[in-house]
Scaffold this motif. Structure first.
Motif, PDB file in Angstrom:
ATOM      1  N   ARG A   1     -77.130 -74.586  28.130  1.00  0.00           N
ATOM      2  CA  ARG A   1     -78.075 -73.403  28.238  1.00  0.00           C
ATOM      3  C   ARG A   1     -77.354 -72.494  26.895  1.00  0.00           C
ATOM      4  O   ARG A   1     -76.526 -72.543  26.711  1.00  0.00           O
ATOM      5  CB  ARG A   1     -78.390 -72.739  29.526  1.00  0.00           C
ATOM      6  N   ASP A   2     -78.718 -71.532  26.757  1.00  0.00           N
ATOM      7  CA  ASP A   2     -78.064 -70.485  25.717  1.00  0.00           C
ATOM      8  C   ASP A   2     -77.518 -71.164  24.578  1.00  0.00           C
ATOM      9  O   ASP A   2     -77.736 -72.094  23.958  1.00  0.00           O
ATOM     10  CB  ASP A   2     -77.257 -69.347  26.124  1.00  0.00           C
ATOM     11  N   ASN A   3     -76.144 -70.818  24.177  1.00  0.00           N
ATOM     12  CA  ASN A   3     -75.395 -71.261  23.137  1.00  0.00           C
ATOM     13  C   ASN A   3     -74.458 -72.361  23.402  1.00  0.00           C
ATOM     14  O   ASN A   3     -73.528 -72.639  22.461  1.00  0.00           O
ATOM     15  CB  ASN A   3     -74.638 -70.101  22.554  1.00  0.00           C
ATOM     16  N   PHE A   4     -74.525 -72.945  24.464  1.00  0.00           N
ATOM     17  CA  PHE A   4     -73.458 -74.303  24.788  1.00  0.00           C
ATOM     18  C   PHE A   4     -74.246 -75.395  25.378  1.00  0.00           C
ATOM     19  O   PHE A   4     -75.499 -75.384  26.097  1.00  0.00           O
ATOM     20  CB  PHE A   4     -72.332 -73.853  25.780  1.00  0.00           C
ATOM     21  N   ILE A   5     -73.796 -76.489  24.702  1.00  0.00           N
ATOM     22  CA  ILE A   5     -74.660 -77.714  25.223  1.00  0.00           C
ATOM     23  C   ILE A   5     -73.442 -78.703  25.177  1.00  0.00           C
ATOM     24  O   ILE A   5     -72.432 -78.796  24.884  1.00  0.00           O
ATOM     25  CB  ILE A   5     -75.437 -78.127  24.103  1.00  0.00           C
ATOM     26  N   GLY A   6     -73.640 -79.749  26.385  1.00  0.00           N
ATOM     27  CA  GLY A   6     -72.541 -80.746  26.640  1.00  0.00           C
ATOM     28  C   GLY A   6     -73.438 -82.260  26.640  1.00  0.00           C
ATOM     29  O   GLY A   6     -74.416 -82.255  27.149  1.00  0.00           O
ATOM     30  N   THR A   7     -72.733 -83.228  26.178  1.00  0.00           N
ATOM     31  CA  THR A   7     -73.129 -84.730  26.265  1.00  0.00           C
ATOM     32  C   THR A   7     -72.097 -85.341  27.115  1.00  0.00           C
ATOM     33  O   THR A   7     -70.701 -85.226  26.935  1.00  0.00           O
ATOM     34  CB  THR A   7     -73.143 -85.272  24.708  1.00  0.00           C
ATOM     35  N   GLN A   8     -72.557 -86.165  27.783  1.00  0.00           N
ATOM     36  CA  GLN A   8     -71.754 -87.028  28.881  1.00  0.00           C
ATOM     37  C   GLN A   8     -71.146 -88.279  27.995  1.00  0.00           C
ATOM     38  O   GLN A   8     -70.179 -88.776  28.016  1.00  0.00           O
ATOM     39  CB  GLN A   8     -72.507 -87.669  30.021  1.00  0.00           C
ATOM     40  N   PHE A   9     -72.091 -88.547  26.805  1.00  0.00           N
ATOM     41  CA  PHE A   9     -71.642 -89.583  25.937  1.00  0.00           C
ATOM     42  C   PHE A   9     -70.872 -89.182  24.831  1.00  0.00           C
ATOM     43  O   PHE A   9     -70.653 -87.949  24.448  1.00  0.00           O
ATOM     44  CB  PHE A   9     -72.975 -90.229  25.443  1.00  0.00           C
ATOM     45  N   HIS A  10     -70.264 -89.952  24.159  1.00  0.00           N
ATOM     46  CA  HIS A  10     -69.402 -89.840  22.863  1.00  0.00           C
ATOM     47  C   HIS A  10     -70.194 -89.859  21.726  1.00  0.00           C
ATOM     48  O   HIS A  10     -70.045 -90.910  21.276  1.00  0.00           O
ATOM     49  CB  HIS A  10     -68.204 -90.533  22.990  1.00  0.00           C
ATOM     50  N   PRO A  11     -70.576 -88.555  21.007  1.00  0.00           N
ATOM     51  CA  PRO A  11     -71.373 -88.628  19.871  1.00  0.00           C
ATOM     52  C   PRO A  11     -70.460 -89.295  18.764  1.00  0.00           C
ATOM     53  O   PRO A  11     -70.882 -89.908  17.955  1.00  0.00           O
ATOM     54  CB  PRO A  11     -71.854 -87.505  19.619  1.00  0.00           C
ATOM     55  N   GLU A  12     -69.025 -89.015  18.867  1.00  0.00           N
ATOM     56  CA  GLU A  12     -68.196 -89.515  17.874  1.00  0.00           C
ATOM     57  C   GLU A  12     -67.927 -90.929  17.795  1.00  0.00           C
ATOM     58  O   GLU A  12     -67.429 -91.410  16.849  1.00  0.00           O
ATOM     59  CB  GLU A  12     -66.888 -88.667  17.914  1.00  0.00           C
ATOM     60  N   LYS A  13     -68.169 -91.599  18.760  1.00  0.00           N
ATOM     61  CA  LYS A  13     -68.429 -93.162  18.862  1.00  0.00           C
ATOM     62  C   LYS A  13     -69.658 -93.823  18.908  1.00  0.00           C
ATOM     63  O   LYS A  13     -69.638 -95.024  19.200  1.00  0.00           O
ATOM     64  CB  LYS A  13     -67.300 -93.540  19.967  1.00  0.00           C
ATOM     65  N   SER A  14     -70.788 -92.950  18.738  1.00  0.00           N
ATOM     66  CA  SER A  14     -71.943 -93.332  18.948  1.00  0.00           C
ATOM     67  C   SER A  14     -72.893 -94.009  17.588  1.00  0.00           C
ATOM     68  O   SER A  14     -74.006 -93.745  17.599  1.00  0.00           O
ATOM     69  CB  SER A  14     -72.804 -92.726  19.700  1.00  0.00           C
ATOM     70  N   GLY A  15     -72.066 -94.368  16.645  1.00  0.00           N
ATOM     71  CA  GLY A  15     -72.543 -94.676  15.288  1.00  0.00           C
ATOM     72  C   GLY A  15     -73.445 -93.547  14.832  1.00  0.00           C
ATOM     73  O   GLY A  15     -73.157 -92.326  14.800  1.00  0.00           O
TER      74      GLY A  15
END
Lengths: 205, 259
Positions: free
Chosen positions: A174-188
């Motif tokens: 929400r607002d200015n923070f977001i979180g991902t359960q997955f690893h974008p840095e390892k998701s090609g």
């Protein structure tokens, strides 16, 4: 300056390398005062919730993170970092940051055919319109490794969902923070796109 | 829904790519960094590097290889071969490896699994098992034996018992490598893979024996594997990574299709 919060919670080099790949100059940051000066923050994390939270608090980084979020700085939580946005984690019965109402629960271990952790590539079921998720499609697959999942009370906080035995939150915020359960840095390529989107994000939805 | 994974294994000796047949007679076949990048761009789901460097003074070359690959390949990287301590594991993690594969050293000193799990997290510890088929006996109830030192040393340890112990000690994943099938290209050891995959609650990666696309299909269905590992099939250009994944999708398996 983009800060990657460094609290002895895993392999930060891969997050840093992915940032570099999309042209984002990100520095590891273990000092709460330096974190307060960051213009953008990445909050990664692997390992067990209890010990990671203890390490975060020991260095005063929890307070600094609360502060930067209050100040409107864009923040991206990854995996355990995302789970810390909620109130409480069932992993090691850990109180967490309480930025989003809800808890972190374990996948059902009673189901004998279910392999835990949920490890590998999984598609999203849906994906909200959000600047950080721009150009990401529901069928895109991301790399997940986790045994616990976030369960926010307010479904409006859920920005993307995925399925493993049950439907769970793959991205929250929400607002200015977001979180991902997955690893974008390892998701090609799709993962790098998400990080590139974050690099451009001003922190509003 | 979770996809099944296609993993390529690159055996690296002195910084060069090598491929063995039945664990002996290795020959060098190219630059590991270049291959890794090629497979990544072609849709590979995960990469494993296996360091088969014999002399310890050349071990640091592997750290350079891992680091160079991590700079340009944004999928999970796993590294194995000669890891004897948490310090070895940590060096490789800092170089850019996600997961650490332990094998012979864990058989000789099982606490290595617990120590690595405590230090880098269960999900990053892969127990790699080299297994040879034998006759079921009192010592080997499952009929499968763990062998170590690159397939040279039998241990009289039952493969099923070791898989369960590894899981209990904190391994987050298993690699089931059949020495009998390795390099033969006649198919994975389906009975062994299915037996171990149903016995444990952690993901199982099948290794050894892949020669045709249908072998991958067989091990991901009848073999109950969560992931299939290939080497020769892709290293010599016989098949492309994307081609294998398309084939498996067409046969109805869920694989990551866009990248």
């Amino acid at each position: 300056m983009t800060a990657i919060i460094d609290y002895e919670a895993g392999n930060l080099a891969s997050v840093q390398r992915a940032c570099k790949e999309v042209g984002l100059d990100a520095r590891l940051c273990a000092d709460p005062d330096a974190l307060r000066k960051a213009s953008r923050v990445i909050f990664p994390g692997v390992g067990a919730a209890g010990s990671a939270m203890a390490s975060l608090c020991k260095h005063g980084l929890d307070e600094a993170l609360h502060e930067v979020i209050r100040n409107g700085v864009p923040v991206l939580g990854i995996c355990l970092g995302m789970q810390f946005f909620l109130d409480h984690s069932a992993e090691q019965d850990t109180p967490t940051l309480g930025l989003i109402a809800g808890t972190v629960e374990r996948f059902d271990f009673a189901n004998a055919s279910l392999k835990v952790p949920h490890m590998g590539w999984n598609n999203l079921l849906d994906c909200a319109a959000h600047p950080v998720l721009a150009d990401i499609q529901a069928e895109d697959e991301f790399y997940f490794v986790h045994s616990y999942y976030a369960d926010p009370e307010d479904s409006a906080m859920v920005l993307a969902r995925a399925e493993y035995e049950r439907t769970f939150a793959a991205a929250i915020g929400r607002d200015n923070f977001i979180g991902t359960q997955f690893h974008p840095e390892k998701s090609g390529r799709v993962g790098l796109r998400l990080i590139a989107n974050f690099a451009q994000w001003e922190g509003s939805c | 829904m979770l996809s099944q994974r296609l993993i390529a294994c690159l055996d690296v000796r002195d910084g060069q790519l090598a491929k063995s047949i039945k664990f002996v007679d290795t020959k060098d076949i190219g630059d590991p960094v270049e291959k890794a990048r090629e497979y990544y761009l072609d849709g590979l789901d995960e990469l494993v590097f296996y360091d088969i460097t014999a002399s310890s003074d050349k071990r640091n070359i592997m750290l350079d290889v891992v680091s160079a690959v991590a700079e340009q390949v944004f999928i999970p990287l796993s590294v194995g071969g000669g890891i004897r301590s948490v310090s070895d594991a940590t060096d490789l993690r800092l170089a850019g490896a996600e997961k650490i594969n332990v094998n012979s050293a864990a058989v000789q000193r099982p606490d290595l699994i617990d120590e690595c799990a405590a230090s880098i997290g269960n999900q990053n510890v892969v127990l790699s098992m080299d297994i040879r088929r034998g006759m079921p006996s009192t010592e080997l109830p499952s009929g499968y034996e763990i062998v170590i030192n690159g397939g040279r040393t039998p241990t009289q340890i039952d493969a099923l018992a070791w898989a369960l112990e590894g899981e209990k000690r904190g391994a987050g994943e298993l690699v089931v490598n059949s020495i009998d099938a390795d390099g033969t290209q006649i198919g994975y050891e389906l009975v062994l893979t299915a037996m171990l995959s149903t016995a444990v609650r952690i993901p199982v990666i099948a290794s050894g024996g892949a020669g045709k696309p249908e072998h991958l299909y067989d091990v991901l269905t009848a073999g109950k594997a969560d992931a299939a590992l290939v080497a020769s099939m892709v290293h010599y250009g016989t098949y492309k990574v994307s081609e294998l994944k398309h084939y498996l999708c067409e046969r109805g398996l869920k694989m990551r299709q866009s990248w």
